[in-house]
Design a protein around this motif. Sequence first.
Motif, PDB file in Angstrom:
ATOM      1  N   ASP A  24      93.733 -48.618 -77.745  1.00 54.40           N
ATOM      2  CA  ASP A  24      93.816 -50.018 -78.181  1.00 54.40           C
ATOM      3  C   ASP A  24      93.181 -50.113 -79.556  1.00 54.40           C
ATOM      4  N   THR A  25      93.995 -50.265 -80.569  1.00 51.24           N
ATOM      5  CA  THR A  25      93.463 -50.273 -81.937  1.00 51.24           C
ATOM      6  C   THR A  25      92.711 -51.556 -82.254  1.00 51.24           C
ATOM      7  N   ASN A  26      92.994 -52.640 -81.509  1.00 49.82           N
ATOM      8  CA  ASN A  26      92.327 -53.919 -81.792  1.00 49.82           C
ATOM      9  C   ASN A  26      90.920 -53.964 -81.211  1.00 49.82           C
ATOM     10  N   ALA A  27      90.732 -53.296 -80.067  1.00 52.08           N
ATOM     11  CA  ALA A  27      89.414 -53.330 -79.424  1.00 52.08           C
ATOM     12  C   ALA A  27      88.531 -52.222 -79.990  1.00 52.08           C
ATOM     13  N   GLY A  28      87.239 -52.449 -79.943  1.00 51.99           N
ATOM     14  CA  GLY A  28      86.298 -51.439 -80.409  1.00 51.99           C
ATOM     15  C   GLY A  28      86.149 -50.314 -79.400  1.00 51.99           C
ATOM     16  N   ALA A  29      85.573 -49.236 -79.846  1.00 54.86           N
ATOM     17  CA  ALA A  29      85.359 -48.087 -78.963  1.00 54.86           C
ATOM     18  C   ALA A  29      84.361 -48.461 -77.878  1.00 54.86           C
ATOM     19  N   PRO A  30      84.592 -48.009 -76.641  1.00 55.89           N
ATOM     20  CA  PRO A  30      83.660 -48.354 -75.555  1.00 55.89           C
ATOM     21  C   PRO A  30      82.278 -47.758 -75.805  1.00 55.89           C
ATOM     22  N   ARG A  31      81.265 -48.520 -75.503  1.00 57.71           N
ATOM     23  CA  ARG A  31      79.885 -48.091 -75.695  1.00 57.71           C
ATOM     24  C   ARG A  31      79.146 -48.123 -74.369  1.00 57.71           C
ATOM     25  N   ALA A  32      78.311 -47.127 -74.152  1.00 60.58           N
ATOM     26  CA  ALA A  32      77.509 -47.068 -72.924  1.00 60.58           C
ATOM     27  C   ALA A  32      76.295 -47.975 -73.050  1.00 60.58           C
ATOM     28  N   ALA A  33      75.956 -48.631 -71.941  1.00 54.08           N
ATOM     29  CA  ALA A  33      74.763 -49.465 -71.918  1.00 54.08           C
ATOM     30  C   ALA A  33      73.509 -48.589 -71.861  1.00 54.08           C
ATOM     31  N   ASP A  34      72.361 -49.193 -72.157  1.00 51.39           N
ATOM     32  CA  ASP A  34      71.103 -48.442 -72.140  1.00 51.39           C
ATOM     33  C   ASP A  34      70.810 -47.869 -70.758  1.00 51.39           C
ATOM     34  N   ASP A  35      71.146 -48.625 -69.713  1.00 54.06           N
ATOM     35  CA  ASP A  35      70.905 -48.130 -68.358  1.00 54.06           C
ATOM     36  C   ASP A  35      71.802 -46.931 -68.044  1.00 54.06           C
ATOM     37  N   HIS A  36      73.052 -46.959 -68.533  1.00 52.22           N
ATOM     38  CA  HIS A  36      73.952 -45.811 -68.344  1.00 52.22           C
ATOM     39  C   HIS A  36      73.369 -44.562 -68.989  1.00 52.22           C
ATOM     40  N   ILE A  37      72.902 -44.707 -70.222  1.00 49.70           N
ATOM     41  CA  ILE A  37      72.342 -43.566 -70.959  1.00 49.70           C
ATOM     42  C   ILE A  37      71.094 -43.043 -70.261  1.00 49.70           C
ATOM     43  N   LYS A  38      70.276 -43.947 -69.736  1.00 47.96           N
ATOM     44  CA  LYS A  38      69.041 -43.549 -69.059  1.00 47.96           C
ATOM     45  C   LYS A  38      69.355 -42.750 -67.793  1.00 47.96           C
ATOM     46  N   LYS A  39      70.329 -43.234 -66.997  1.00 50.82           N
ATOM     47  CA  LYS A  39      70.691 -42.513 -65.770  1.00 50.82           C
ATOM     48  C   LYS A  39      71.352 -41.175 -66.083  1.00 50.82           C
ATOM     49  N   ALA A  40      72.166 -41.121 -67.145  1.00 49.03           N
ATOM     50  CA  ALA A  40      72.812 -39.871 -67.532  1.00 49.03           C
ATOM     51  C   ALA A  40      71.780 -38.852 -67.998  1.00 49.03           C
ATOM     52  N   ALA A  41      70.773 -39.312 -68.754  1.00 46.87           N
ATOM     53  CA  ALA A  41      69.710 -38.414 -69.214  1.00 46.87           C
ATOM     54  C   ALA A  41      68.914 -37.858 -68.034  1.00 46.87           C
ATOM     55  N   ALA A  42      68.659 -38.726 -67.032  1.00 49.71           N
ATOM     56  CA  ALA A  42      67.930 -38.268 -65.838  1.00 49.71           C
ATOM     57  C   ALA A  42      68.741 -37.232 -65.070  1.00 49.71           C
ATOM     58  N   LEU A  43      70.074 -37.427 -65.011  1.00 51.12           N
ATOM     59  CA  LEU A  43      70.933 -36.462 -64.325  1.00 51.12           C
ATOM     60  C   LEU A  43      70.944 -35.124 -65.049  1.00 51.12           C
ATOM     61  N   ILE A  44      71.088 -35.156 -66.376  1.00 51.39           N
ATOM     62  CA  ILE A  44      71.112 -33.914 -67.159  1.00 51.39           C
ATOM     63  C   ILE A  44      69.783 -33.174 -67.036  1.00 51.39           C
ATOM     64  N   LYS A  45      68.677 -33.918 -67.056  1.00 46.47           N
ATOM     65  CA  LYS A  45      67.367 -33.294 -66.934  1.00 46.47           C
ATOM     66  C   LYS A  45      67.201 -32.646 -65.570  1.00 46.47           C
ATOM     67  N   ARG A  46      67.767 -33.263 -64.538  1.00 49.53           N
ATOM     68  CA  ARG A  46      67.619 -32.746 -63.177  1.00 49.53           C
ATOM     69  C   ARG A  46      68.386 -31.436 -62.992  1.00 49.53           C
ATOM     70  N   ILE A  47      69.570 -31.315 -63.604  1.00 51.60           N
ATOM     71  CA  ILE A  47      70.383 -30.109 -63.406  1.00 51.60           C
ATOM     72  C   ILE A  47      70.382 -29.222 -64.647  1.00 51.60           C
TER      73      ILE A  47
END
Length: 627
Positions: free
Chosen positions: A458-481
């Motif tokens: 979709d050229t009209n819409a901006g690129a999807p961005r992750a919320a701060d909570d998403h990034i925090k949970k993803a960082a915790a997952l990466i750190k765990r494994i």
Amino acid sequence: MELDPDDIFKDDEDDPDSEFYQQRESSKEFVVYLVDASPKMFSSTCPSEDGKEETHFHIAISCIAQSLKTQIINRSYDEVAICFFNTREKKNLQDLNGAFVFNVAEREYLDRPTARLIKDFDGIEESFTKDIGSQYGIVSGSRENSLYNSLWIAQALLRKGSAKTADKRILLFTNEDDPFGSIKGVAKADMTRTTLQRAKDAQDLGISIELLPLSQSDEEFNVSLFYSDLIGLEGDELAQFMPSAGQKLQDMKDQLRKRMFTKRIVRRITLSIANGLSIELNTYALIRPTLPGAITWLDSVTNRPLKTERSFICADTGALMQEPAKRYQPYKNDSIMLSVEELSEIKRVSTGHLHLLGFKPLSCLKDYHNLRPSTFIFPSDKEVIGSTCIFIALLRSMVNLKRFAVAFYGSSSRPQLVALVAQDEIISAGGQVEPPGMHMIYLPYSDDVRHVEEIHSDTNAGAPRAADDHIKKAAALIKRIDLKDFSVFQFANPGLQRHYAVLQALALDEDDIPEINDETLPDEEGMARPGVVKAVEEFKLSVYGENYDEESDMGNGKASDASKKRKTAAENAAKESASYNWPDLADNGQLKDLTVTELKYYLTAHNLPVTGKKEVLISRILTHLGK
């Protein structure tokens, strides 16, 4: 851009007319395995990995057998000999008592391992007592010294080749730490002296002697009683010997099937600097692709290698061409005939190997400029005297000024620009860590570089961005494994290992293919740990929410066509399955009267696999019904 790995890593050694082809013999290794066959080797045991007791003789035999199997792949040009000492029978060129050199027909005592040698050696334990026999070769009142005799035999076997061009080793397996313990007085001192002198004579000829001691469960092998003098251990080496010997023994049993390449020159090149000044360089390949060996065609009857010949047939007359074929290039209405020499001259881009163009700051060299594994270069004074002095001066200046050299590499296959990056010598307490020299990095041309383009649906819409909570949970997952101390050297190529295992089974007529441990599979046990499971669930909950359906398309709430079809098929199967009395059909043996489609109704309704023949489907239904 596609690169041919055979072209990238092609050595001058692969050309039979090259001098490097003749140097391949210099990388050989000659090994003589000396195995103690005294009764103590058969009576002493230790627990194996499966909990069973194994004799020390079995351990030595299994280590050598595994080493021979992997050697054919690892270092196919090495030569080995196997000698037992403290034996009843004797078989050796010197006709000495208490020593038996094991061999098979059509093979010299010291020769490359063959499939027949490995097969016969694998079964030697069953026939050893009958054909060779075991006895104490060093006893009180006898002047026989089987250890001395075996060292003499091994030294004679290793006379083949020169110590300057081949690595010669004796590997000694024994669990007797004091071979002259039963002898007293002058006789013991005399035997000890002569045996140590024999070992020293062998070492003076460039033969290294390595001891692989086998300790008993209640008593450790005491290397200081005799063998420390035989192999020359003293000080800290004596204290560290037993742990390192145990690891060496384990490494022989768990060798990885892989080809071994010794450090050698790939090719020699000339670096033209300026005003006719040139220096000579040797190049080394630091990394190579691991590929299966080349296929050799064999005759189906004699099993001998076939020689391939090619002939040309005239398209007009069908006659076999006797004269060498000529090449031509169509030009307008004519065919321009070209000789081989003329074609070579046309294809030749550069007369020299490496031409220096100038220097650039190191900051100009980017990671993505590296097209393929680099080549390490080092100076040589063999042909051009003074190359080392000029190379050192150039290296030090490039290191001090933080510059890299840009040069044109005029190879016939793919001429291109290269970057010469200087590497200074790095020394630590343990010695040299990195040698001085230069890395030749192959640079891309302008049309080899592709710029990254960001494309969104979709050229009209901006690129999807992750919320701060998403990034925090993803960082915790990466750190765990997170993988601790990860290295690519920890993982073997499962496809290549299976290829070698199949070859081994075919060559040795083995019924079962050796089991291959695929280290690239996910660690299911580690991923099932409560902490990891919790981190994964929290990440899914944060990103997709509580009502996430894994059958749907990335959280958009709309079921895909495939999931709709599966859901409809499951509903139809449940409806059709309800019209049958499955327990009665199973009890009366009437399931075999149903069609495969009808049997699959039950399996689909209960989420069971539907693959296999009719008998398999019936068995699966009976198992599910508990019949």
